[in-house]
Write an enzyme that holds these catalytic residues in place. Structure first.
Site, mmCIF file in Angstrom:
data_model
loop_
_atom_site.group_PDB
_atom_site.id
_atom_site.type_symbol
_atom_site.label_atom_id
_atom_site.label_comp_id
_atom_site.label_asym_id
_atom_site.label_seq_id
_atom_site.Cartn_x
_atom_site.Cartn_y
_atom_site.Cartn_z
ATOM 1 N N ASN A 24 0.846 -1.189 0.000
ATOM 2 C CA ASN A 24 0.000 0.000 0.000
ATOM 3 C C ASN A 24 0.876 1.231 0.000
ATOM 4 O OD1 ASN A 24 -2.322 -1.507 0.252
ATOM 5 N ND2 ASN A 24 -2.878 -0.717 2.251
ATOM 6 N N ARG A 25 0.343 2.339 -0.450
ATOM 7 C CA ARG A 25 1.087 3.594 -0.354
ATOM 8 C C ARG A 25 1.051 4.074 1.085
ATOM 9 N NH1 ARG A 25 -0.548 7.706 -5.096
ATOM 10 N NH2 ARG A 25 0.858 9.012 -3.897
#
Ligand code: CTP
Ligand code: CA
Length: 224
Positions: free
Chosen positions: A34-35
């Protein structure tokens, strides 16, 4: 706000914080993630420490160093983060989930690098444990604080998460158009059962100090 830090509003308390992304391996050279820079969680760890708390940070891979005086447990996958949290949460009076946990992991991990052959492939995914919901469901639980990253209907979606997971406080984050991710600045909408407030755009360091002040306030409320 300064009194929160001058008087050590969290003195004598243990705070457990998740931060950063998780990394879900697919084969020996690839992963899903995920960012997340981890900045918000690390800033919160620093602020909680400065308010007098004992702080443990359970962190996925980030490029930042843990703040001074903060114990850091490094993990990669959501399952590892889940285990690291569940084995420590009994000691905590406050739990804050800032991590961008991967909701799914590859259903199987190839032991050799996946070769390119077919023109199209699909990937089977399996749900990861929801760490925040698991902590909130404990019979003996700390004050439970979640984050909500939303791209639309910020307040409605965040309040739904607050109620559904049975949280004490949620910090909602508008991430539409990639906002909030690598930035040093952010804004938060804080919601709790029966109330809320907004923390306007400011550095994540300042935002963390304000959030710690609100957490200290909610702790006082819970104990009164
Ligand atoms: N969270 C967690 N474990 C997971 C997924 C999320 O602890 N497996 C926590 C995050 O750290 C955050 C909160 O749950 O504090 C909300 O995460 P978010 O992704 O916004 O919501 P989800 O509940 O995962 O729902 P969805 O992604 O479907 O919006
Ligand atoms: Ca999610």
């Amino acid at each position: 706000l300064d009194t929160v830090f001058a008087t050590g509003a969290l003195a004598g308390l243990s705070v457990l914080i998740t931060a950063g992304p998780t990394r879900e391996p697919l084969d020996p050279v690839r992963y899903l993630t995920n960012r997340s820079s981890g900045k918000m969680g690390y800033a919160l760890a620093r602020a909680a420490r400065e308010a007098g708390a004992r702080v443990t940070l359970v962190s996925g891979p980030t490029a930042i160093a843990p703040p001074p005086g903060v114990e850091c447990v490094h993990v990669e996958t959501a399952q590892q983060m889940h285990e690291a949290v569940m084995s420590r949460v009994a000691q905590a009076q406050v739990f804050v989930a800032t991590a961008a946990v991967a909701d799914y992991r590859p259903a199987s991990i190839a032991d050799q690098k996946i070769k390119k052959d077919a023109a199209r492939r699909s990937l089977e995914l399996e749900r990861n444990p929801d760490i925040l919901a698991a902590v909130a469901a404990l019979p003996q639980r700390p004050l439970v604080v979640g984050f909500a990253a939303e791209t639309q209907d910020l307040e409605r979606n965040a309040r739904a998460k607050l109620m559904k997971k049975g949280l004490d406080l949620i910090a909602a984050n508008d991430v539409s158009g990639g906002r909030g991710f690598d930035a040093d600045d952010n804004a938060l909408t804080l919601l709790w059962p029966g109330g809320g407030t907004t923390l306007p755009l400011q550095s994540k360091e300042q935002l963390a100090r304000q959030l710690v002040a609100v957490i200290a306030d909610r702790m006082g409320e819970a104990n009164s």
